[in-house]
Design an enzyme around this catalytic site. Structure first.
Site, PDB file in Angstrom:
ATOM      1  N   ASN A 151       0.803  -1.232   0.000  1.00 26.31           N
ATOM      2  CA  ASN A 151       0.000   0.000   0.000  1.00 26.31           C
ATOM      3  C   ASN A 151       0.838   1.286   0.000  1.00 26.31           C
ATOM      4  O   ASN A 151       0.515   2.254  -0.666  1.00 26.31           O
ATOM      5  CB  ASN A 151      -1.001  -0.003   1.159  1.00 26.31           C
ATOM      6  CG  ASN A 151      -0.334  -0.024   2.506  1.00 26.31           C
ATOM      7  OD1 ASN A 151       0.715  -0.625   2.671  1.00 26.31           O
ATOM      8  ND2 ASN A 151      -0.914   0.642   3.470  1.00 26.31           N
ATOM      9  N   GLU A 249       3.411  -5.396  12.396  1.00 25.02           N
ATOM     10  CA  GLU A 249       2.492  -4.265  12.193  1.00 25.02           C
ATOM     11  C   GLU A 249       1.396  -4.764  11.269  1.00 25.02           C
ATOM     12  O   GLU A 249       1.655  -4.997  10.087  1.00 25.02           O
ATOM     13  CB  GLU A 249       3.227  -3.081  11.553  1.00 25.02           C
ATOM     14  CG  GLU A 249       4.398  -2.544  12.348  1.00 25.02           C
ATOM     15  CD  GLU A 249       3.964  -1.877  13.645  1.00 25.02           C
ATOM     16  OE1 GLU A 249       2.783  -1.512  13.768  1.00 25.02           O
ATOM     17  OE2 GLU A 249       4.817  -1.737  14.537  1.00 25.02           O
ATOM     18  N   CYS A 283      -3.372   1.545   6.315  1.00 25.90           N
ATOM     19  CA  CYS A 283      -3.794   0.823   7.516  1.00 25.90           C
ATOM     20  C   CYS A 283      -4.369   1.775   8.559  1.00 25.90           C
ATOM     21  O   CYS A 283      -5.083   1.345   9.454  1.00 25.90           O
ATOM     22  CB  CYS A 283      -2.618   0.050   8.089  1.00 25.90           C
ATOM     23  SG  CYS A 283      -1.184   1.102   8.363  1.00 25.90           S
ATOM     24  N   GLU A 461       7.318   0.391  16.265  1.00 25.66           N
ATOM     25  CA  GLU A 461       8.385   0.915  15.420  1.00 25.66           C
ATOM     26  C   GLU A 461       8.499   2.410  15.709  1.00 25.66           C
ATOM     27  O   GLU A 461       7.761   2.945  16.527  1.00 25.66           O
ATOM     28  CB  GLU A 461       8.037   0.674  13.946  1.00 25.66           C
ATOM     29  CG  GLU A 461       7.915  -0.806  13.618  1.00 25.66           C
ATOM     30  CD  GLU A 461       7.672  -1.082  12.143  1.00 25.66           C
ATOM     31  OE1 GLU A 461       7.058  -0.246  11.469  1.00 25.66           O
ATOM     32  OE2 GLU A 461       8.099  -2.156  11.685  1.00 25.66           O
TER      33      GLU A 461
HETATM   34  P1  NDP Z   1       0.095  -9.402   3.167  1.00 24.32           P
HETATM   35  O1  NDP Z   1       0.071  -9.868   4.570  1.00 24.32           O
HETATM   36  O2  NDP Z   1      -0.587 -10.203   2.145  1.00 24.32           O
HETATM   37  O3  NDP Z   1       1.595  -9.227   2.667  1.00 24.32           O
HETATM   38  C1  NDP Z   1       2.559  -8.444   3.317  1.00 24.32           C
HETATM   39  C2  NDP Z   1       3.937  -8.905   2.910  1.00 24.32           C
HETATM   40  O4  NDP Z   1       4.142 -10.225   3.404  1.00 24.32           O
HETATM   41  C3  NDP Z   1       4.126  -8.999   1.405  1.00 24.32           C
HETATM   42  O5  NDP Z   1       5.463  -8.699   1.079  1.00 24.32           O
HETATM   43  C4  NDP Z   1       3.818 -10.460   1.141  1.00 24.32           C
HETATM   44  O6  NDP Z   1       4.365 -10.897  -0.074  1.00 24.32           O
HETATM   45  C5  NDP Z   1       4.487 -11.100   2.344  1.00 24.32           C
HETATM   46  N1  NDP Z   1       4.013 -12.443   2.696  1.00 24.32           N
HETATM   47  C6  NDP Z   1       2.847 -13.049   2.373  1.00 24.32           C
HETATM   48  N2  NDP Z   1       2.819 -14.308   2.881  1.00 24.32           N
HETATM   49  C7  NDP Z   1       3.985 -14.499   3.540  1.00 24.32           C
HETATM   50  C8  NDP Z   1       4.566 -15.590   4.258  1.00 24.32           C
HETATM   51  N3  NDP Z   1       3.920 -16.757   4.405  1.00 24.32           N
HETATM   52  N4  NDP Z   1       5.782 -15.434   4.808  1.00 24.32           N
HETATM   53  C9  NDP Z   1       6.444 -14.259   4.677  1.00 24.32           C
HETATM   54  N5  NDP Z   1       5.977 -13.197   3.977  1.00 24.32           N
HETATM   55  C10 NDP Z   1       4.758 -13.310   3.422  1.00 24.32           C
HETATM   56  O7  NDP Z   1      -0.447  -7.906   3.208  1.00 24.32           O
HETATM   57  P2  NDP Z   1      -0.735  -6.955   1.983  1.00 24.32           P
HETATM   58  O8  NDP Z   1       0.510  -6.797   1.172  1.00 24.32           O
HETATM   59  O9  NDP Z   1      -1.984  -7.411   1.324  1.00 24.32           O
HETATM   60  O10 NDP Z   1      -0.959  -5.565   2.731  1.00 24.32           O
HETATM   61  C11 NDP Z   1      -2.177  -5.177   3.248  1.00 24.32           C
HETATM   62  C12 NDP Z   1      -2.218  -5.403   4.752  1.00 24.32           C
HETATM   63  O11 NDP Z   1      -1.148  -4.739   5.391  1.00 24.32           O
HETATM   64  C13 NDP Z   1      -3.479  -4.846   5.354  1.00 24.32           C
HETATM   65  O12 NDP Z   1      -4.014  -5.770   6.265  1.00 24.32           O
HETATM   66  C14 NDP Z   1      -2.993  -3.622   6.100  1.00 24.32           C
HETATM   67  O13 NDP Z   1      -3.791  -3.234   7.179  1.00 24.32           O
HETATM   68  C15 NDP Z   1      -1.635  -4.047   6.535  1.00 24.32           C
HETATM   69  N6  NDP Z   1      -0.817  -2.883   6.832  1.00 24.32           N
HETATM   70  C16 NDP Z   1      -0.493  -2.624   8.152  1.00 24.32           C
HETATM   71  C17 NDP Z   1       0.231  -1.492   8.486  1.00 24.32           C
HETATM   72  C18 NDP Z   1       0.638  -1.213   9.894  1.00 24.32           C
HETATM   73  O14 NDP Z   1       1.539  -0.407  10.086  1.00 24.32           O
HETATM   74  N7  NDP Z   1       0.041  -1.820  10.891  1.00 24.32           N
HETATM   75  C19 NDP Z   1       0.641  -0.539   7.448  1.00 24.32           C
HETATM   76  C20 NDP Z   1       0.255  -0.913   6.121  1.00 24.32           C
HETATM   77  C21 NDP Z   1      -0.453  -2.054   5.838  1.00 24.32           C
HETATM   78  P3  NDP Z   1       3.436 -10.891  -1.407  1.00 24.32           P
HETATM   79  O15 NDP Z   1       2.923  -9.514  -1.595  1.00 24.32           O
HETATM   80  O16 NDP Z   1       4.370 -11.284  -2.452  1.00 24.32           O
HETATM   81  O17 NDP Z   1       2.345 -11.884  -1.157  1.00 24.32           O
END
Ligand code: NDP
Length: 480
Positions: A151, A249, A283, A461
């Site tokens: 995002n 996070e 988020c 963080e």
């Molecule tokens: P995901 O959880 O799908 O993915 C996040 C990252 O983790 C990506 O790089 C993804 O790779 C990777 N990933 C996925 N599966 C695994 C695994 N089994 N082991 C290790 N890494 C893995 O989230 P999104 O990318 O869809 O992002 C949206 C989410 O992030 C929302 O829920 C949002 O709320 C949250 N978010 C939280 C924030 C915070 O600060 N609390 C800030 C911003 C977003 P790939 O993309 O290749 O699948």
């Protein structure tokens, strides 16, 4: 075609197995490049690069580390336009947003932690009457893993990498496979800034293979992860038996609580942003809007009018407020929630439909959508949608709204609009959230602790919290 490569040991290279994944441009739905589909072998190579670099990097003076990080920051600023355009093409967000928020913040992350490390200190405790002194050594952990979402691609990627490097660690990092471009470009900048080879390694690929290999690597001792709650739970399960340090996070479903005594115009304008900035894919967006009953009807009319005036369009147009959603599957997920809302007796006050942008008919555009919900317990009010969709409903009393605000599994942020000081104190003490904004939204000071409670994550963080996470404290006790 714009193909990208892994950045390992200071050089750019293809994935060892020569597997590739298509990279889509969300504004027109077309494949515009390929990215490495890296596997365990690539992660191992990145780890070996990081391990070899650690000896020297962990002993590099703070001034030198600081100088290099600040140089990276300056180079990002010099390349602002190029990075903003790349971020927009990869993610679908308006170029104007990437230029004003994403890339400047990525530069700030490096500058901030480049400075912060020179001020980082540890405690000492004199054991009075026992002729002993204790001091705490804060040593870098070694090789750490950083995994970030799509995002705010470069913004969140660097939010992890900068403190990890500042603290003297070497990094194996993976950006989201959906938005890898600016992380790729960052490698060039790191070389230009003189970051020694192997200190930062960027491996591209799928979460379930590349990401999983980083988390499973027995010698990557800490994982800083930002992403969805389900992924965070999975990562915690994998990492816990290896006793890794974890910072998670995760998702949010943040309340935006509006009292009648607020500064109305400021609230209204900020609420438009806190609902739909970055297509609602932040988020911290306030996706559940609760409005005090006495101003509910007025708010509903004014808010809906403002939302209807927002311009959904191509991310490169200067007058675009809402760009494209990040991917086709994500667009489908958000649309499914709009259907769920209708099945739950929600009323669509505006939006709800896909938008066809002339010349970009296959792009992933959706109208900003406001749903009036009959109860706070419906699914659209409880589950994270992470798109241009907000719910609104009225409330009667402070007690009622507090209960509703806290009655979700998440606890990332909350926004409160009121000019009553006593209420501000009562509410901010009781809201279950890692961050409470009063009469503002997303005002960030990088020194503050950032993170969530409940299903929104573990750890904090930001500022010295991040430097504490990326160092291991050791107590040394000297008797004299
Ligand atoms: P995901 O959880 O799908 O993915 C996040 C990252 O983790 C990506 O790089 C993804 O790779 C990777 N990933 C996925 N599966 C695994 C695994 N089994 N082991 C290790 N890494 C893995 O989230 P999104 O990318 O869809 O992002 C949206 C989410 O992030 C929302 O829920 C949002 O709320 C949250 N978010 C939280 C924030 C915070 O600060 N609390 C800030 C911003 C977003 P790939 O993309 O290749 O699948």
């Amino acid at each position: 075609m714009l193909n990208i490569q892994n950045y390992i040991n200071g050089t750019f290279q293809d994935p060892i197995k020569d597997n590739w994944i298509d990279n889509y441009n969300p504004s027109n739905g077309e494949v515009y490049g390929q990215i490495p589909n890296s596997h365990i072998e690539d992660v191992e190579q990145a780890y070996q690069g990081a391990k070899s670099a650690f000896k020297l990097w962990s002993k590099t003076t703070l001034e030198e580390r600081s100088r290099i990080l600040i140089k990276i920051s300056e180079l990002l600023e010099e390349n602002l336009q190029r990075f903003a355009e790349a971020e927009s093409k990869d993610n679908g967000k308006p170029v104007s947003l990437a230029k004003s928020i994403d890339i400047p913040r990525a530069a700030s992350n490096f500058r901030f932690f480049g400075n912060a490390i020179t001020q980082f200190a540890s405690e000492s405790h004199e054991s009075v009457g026992q002729s002993a002194i204790n001091y705490t050594l804060r040593q870098p952990i070694g090789v750490v893993g950083c995994i970030s979402p799509w995002n705010l691609p470069l913004y969140l990627f660097t939010w992890k990498i900068a403190p990890a490097l500042a603290a003297g660690n070497c990094v194996v990092a993976k950006p989201s496979e959906v938005t890898p471009m600016t992380a790729f470009l960052l490698g060039e900048i790191c070389n230009e800034a003189g970051l020694p080879k192997g200190v930062l390694n960027i491996v591209h690929g799928l979460g379930t293979s590349t990401g999983q290999a980083i988390v499973e690597h027995p010698d990557i001792k800490a994982i800083s992860f930002t992403g969805g709650t389900a992924t965070g739970a999975h990562i915690a399960k994998v990492a816990a038996p290896m006793f890794k340090k974890l910072s998670l996070e995760l998702g949010g479903k943040n309340p935006n609580i509006i009292f009648a005594d607020c500064d109305y115009d400021d609230m209204l304008n900020t609420t438009v942003r806190s609902s739909f900035a970055n297509q609602g894919q932040i988020c911290l967006c306030g996706s559940r809007i609760f409005v005090e009953k006495s101003i509910y009807d007025k708010f509903k009319t004014d808010f809906v009018n403002k939302i209807k005036a927002l311009n959904v369009g191509h991310p490169s147009n200067a007058d675009t407020n809402i760009g494209a959603l990040v991917s086709k599957p994500h667009l489908e997920k958000v649309k499914a929630y709009i259907n769920i809302a209708q099945g739950e007796n929600g009323t669509i006050l505006c939006g709800g439909n896909e938008v066809t942008v002339h010349g970009y008919e296959n792009g992933y555009y959706l109208e900003p959508t406001v749903i009036e919900v009959p109860t706070d317990e419906c699914r659209v009010n409880q589950e994270e949608i992470f798109g241009p969709v907000v719910t609104i409903m009225p409330f009667e009393s402070e007690e009622d709204v507090l209960k509703m605000a806290n009655k979700v599994k998440y606890g990332l942020s909350a926004t409160l609009w009121t000019n009553n000081l006593n209420r501000t104190m009562r509410m901010s003490n009781q809201l279950q959230a890692g961050i409470v904004w009063v009469n503002t939204w997303m005002m960030r000071d990088l020194r503050t602790p950032f993170g969530g409670v409940k299903a929104s994550g573990v750890g904090r963080e930001g500022g010295f919290e991040a430097l504490r996470f990326f160092t291991e404290p050791k107590n040394v006790c000297i008797k004299y």
